[in-house]
Design an enzyme around this catalytic site. Structure first.
Site, PDB file in Angstrom:
ATOM      1  CG  ASP A  65     -24.964   5.912  40.588  1.00 50.96           C
ATOM      2  OD1 ASP A  65     -23.840   5.579  40.911  1.00 50.96           O
ATOM      3  OD2 ASP A  65     -25.011   7.288  40.859  1.00 50.96           O
ATOM      4  CG  HIS A 120     -22.902  13.461  47.714  1.00 53.57           C
ATOM      5  ND1 HIS A 120     -22.633  14.761  46.937  1.00 53.57           N
ATOM      6  CD2 HIS A 120     -24.141  12.595  47.105  1.00 53.57           C
ATOM      7  CE1 HIS A 120     -23.673  14.597  45.962  1.00 53.57           C
ATOM      8  NE2 HIS A 120     -24.318  13.429  46.065  1.00 53.57           N
ATOM      9  NE  ARG A 172     -33.928  17.601  51.996  1.00 57.07           N
ATOM     10  CZ  ARG A 172     -33.162  16.756  51.137  1.00 57.07           C
ATOM     11  NH1 ARG A 172     -33.219  16.858  50.097  1.00 57.07           N
ATOM     12  NH2 ARG A 172     -32.306  15.964  51.885  1.00 57.07           N
ATOM     13  CD  GLU A 197     -23.579  12.645  41.108  1.00 50.89           C
ATOM     14  OE1 GLU A 197     -24.462  13.446  41.551  1.00 50.89           O
ATOM     15  OE2 GLU A 197     -23.490  11.298  40.925  1.00 50.89           O
ATOM     16  CD  GLU A 218     -21.374   7.797  41.502  1.00 46.93           C
ATOM     17  OE1 GLU A 218     -21.529   6.512  41.474  1.00 46.93           O
ATOM     18  OE2 GLU A 218     -22.304   8.752  41.104  1.00 46.93           O
ATOM     19  CG  ASP A 220     -23.881   9.361  37.888  1.00 49.51           C
ATOM     20  OD1 ASP A 220     -24.155   8.923  36.750  1.00 49.51           O
ATOM     21  OD2 ASP A 220     -24.593   9.553  38.650  1.00 49.51           O
ATOM     22  NE  ARG A 259     -25.076  17.639  40.045  1.00 43.63           N
ATOM     23  CZ  ARG A 259     -24.973  16.723  40.708  1.00 43.63           C
ATOM     24  NH1 ARG A 259     -26.050  15.899  40.750  1.00 43.63           N
ATOM     25  NH2 ARG A 259     -23.882  15.994  41.026  1.00 43.63           N
ATOM     26  CD  GLN A 315     -29.776  15.237  39.675  1.00 46.40           C
ATOM     27  OE1 GLN A 315     -28.791  15.721  39.003  1.00 46.40           O
ATOM     28  NE2 GLN A 315     -29.911  14.174  40.557  1.00 46.40           N
ATOM     29  CE1 TYR A 373     -35.257  15.280  43.542  1.00 46.59           C
ATOM     30  CE2 TYR A 373     -35.451  17.233  42.366  1.00 46.59           C
ATOM     31  CZ  TYR A 373     -35.351  16.562  43.582  1.00 46.59           C
ATOM     32  OH  TYR A 373     -35.556  17.445  44.784  1.00 46.59           O
ATOM     33  CE  LYS A 426     -27.355  11.913  39.047  1.00 46.25           C
ATOM     34  NZ  LYS A 426     -26.103  12.156  39.519  1.00 46.25           N
ATOM     35  CB  THR A 446     -22.236   6.174  33.513  1.00 46.19           C
ATOM     36  OG1 THR A 446     -23.240   6.634  33.635  1.00 46.19           O
ATOM     37  CG2 THR A 446     -21.395   5.925  34.665  1.00 46.19           C
ATOM     38  CB  THR A 488     -21.179  11.780  44.948  1.00 45.12           C
ATOM     39  OG1 THR A 488     -22.014  11.916  43.594  1.00 45.12           O
ATOM     40  CG2 THR A 488     -20.241  12.928  45.055  1.00 45.12           C
ATOM     41  CD  GLU A 530     -21.089  16.950  47.589  1.00 41.84           C
ATOM     42  OE1 GLU A 530     -20.814  16.836  48.870  1.00 41.84           O
ATOM     43  OE2 GLU A 530     -20.611  16.236  46.625  1.00 41.84           O
TER      44      GLU A 530
END
Length: 403
Positions: free
Chosen positions: A117, A124, A133, A191, A193, A225, A229, A232, A236, A245, A249, A338, A352
């Protein structure tokens, strides 16, 4: 009546003809099918009825043999299929080979070999960067404009549209928590995709160049996907996606061949950084696809992400994942990442759309930040076809069930 006279504007007319695998009503046997309108054509039975040399290739319980056959065969089979369903003289022979779509059971159409993926939408990636961030000078990571970022997923949990998705459990830790806890994810996301299906394998140690894309990739499908969250976010760092994840899927039951999407090819966004030669597609022609995706939760459309905005193309993704000599296998699946556009209503994830839960969505059932048990998510899409037609992509639907 079998669909020899397709209504004008049907996105699954003879200009489309996606491939899948189905079981007729009352049977458990699987066979290759081709969608035409609201019917499914038994491809193997049709080939036998018309004396086609491809009968042995199509009378199979999966698409694997067709995928491995290569582009000349893919073109021959598609050409034959279009001739079969548009020639009046074939109607009597083909009539027993059609099944109403509503009566068949659809299956995962190919055996998934490896699953990769990517993370190829600049919109995105910038949204995610701004969410997590906010004080960074650049919302993109330093490598993002130089290579398609991706991760290797879990092929064994790729499921066909319509399969329930069990809410995953795992460790999670909010920033204010003293220690992690274990339990069902409370920030379950999707997500939107596009998945690309590899047909022809490659040799270990031999990278696939940009111009090898159409020789190796058979077609594409919609892909969801699913993402936990909270799991993750805790797991991660430093190695990337793992249990957040790998639980599911979802892919469409219908694979649209690349040849059906010639009218949908578009030039990708302008490159803002020089690319290394193996990724430089400046003279390669239109490498993107104009796919118009819709995301619906419990029947209400919440986003319409445009695939044409994807910064990295499927050919570049294929080149990146093989440049180290990694080999391809028939049935390899790789996701675009995504799909998000520049507008708020074009964001392909709840992360988002709700800005990490800050701005809940209003649904008839109530507000949503992330998915609740019982929610049904449906991805649908279409692409421009020849002479003003539309090419429909098979929907991807999944219902969330409790942990």
């Amino acid at each position: 009546m079998p669909p020899f006279d397709i209504p004008e504007g049907d996105p699954f007319g003879p200009h489309n003809l996606p491939y899948g695998v189905f079981s007729p009503s009352g049977s458990q046997e699987r066979t290759v099918g081709v969608r035409l309108g609201d019917h499914v054509l038994d491809a193997g039975a049709a080939a036998r009825a018309l004396g086609s040399p491809h009968a042995g290739l199509l009378a199979r319980p999966s698409l694997d043999a067709l995928l491995a056959a290569g582009r000349p065969v893919w073109s021959d089979v598609r050409r034959a299929m279009r001739e079969w369903v548009t020639t009046p003289e074939h109607q009597e022979a083909l009539a027993p080979c059609f099944h109403p779509l509503s009566t068949v059971t659809l299956h995962l159409p190919f055996q998934v070999a490896d699953y990769v993926d990517f993370y190829s939408s600049e919109h995105h990636a910038r949204n995610v960067g701004q969410i997590f961030r906010p004080d960074a000078e650049d919302s993109l990571t330093p490598n993002w404009k130089h290579l398609p970022i991706g991760y290797h997923g879990r092929s064994g949990t790729v499921v066909v549209s319509g399969t329930d998705v069990v809410r995953p459990s795992g460790q999670r830790k909010a920033p204010a928590d003293a220690a992690p806890v274990f339990g069902p994810s409370i920030r379950l996301d999707i997500e939107a995709e596009v998945g690309f299906v590899v047909g022809v394998p490659s040799e270990l140690g031999s990278p696939v160049p940009l111009d090898g894309f159409r020789e190796h990739v058979f077609g594409l499908c919609l892909l969801n996907d699913w993402s936990a969250r909270d799991i993750q976010a805790w797991e991660y760092v430093p190695l990337g996606p793992f249990l957040g994840k790998s639980f599911a899927t979802s892919v469409s039951a219908w694979i649209t061949p690349l040849e059906a999407l010639e009218e949908a090819r578009v030039t990708p966004p302008e490159r803002t950084h020089p690319l290394l030669p193996y990724l430089d597609d400046s003279g390669a022609g239109p490498g993107g696809y104009d796919l118009r995706i819709s995301v619906a939760i419990n029947g209400k459309v919440v986003a319409e992400p445009p695939f044409s905005t994807m910064y990295w193309t499927a050919a570049q993704q294929l080149a990146q994942m093989t440049v180290n000599g990694a080999s391809l296998r028939t049935g390899d699946l790789y996701g675009s990442g995504t799909v998000s556009g520049p507008s708020e209503n074009q964001r392909g994830s709840l992360l988002e759309l709700t800005w990490n839960g800050r701005d809940p969505l209003e649904l008839p059932e109530g507000k949503r930040t992330f998915l609740e048990d019982g929610d049904v998510v449906t991805l649908s899409a279409w692409a421009p076809g020849p002479d003003g037609t539309r090419i429909g992509l098979g929907d991807v639907t999944g219902r969330v069930v409790p942990a």
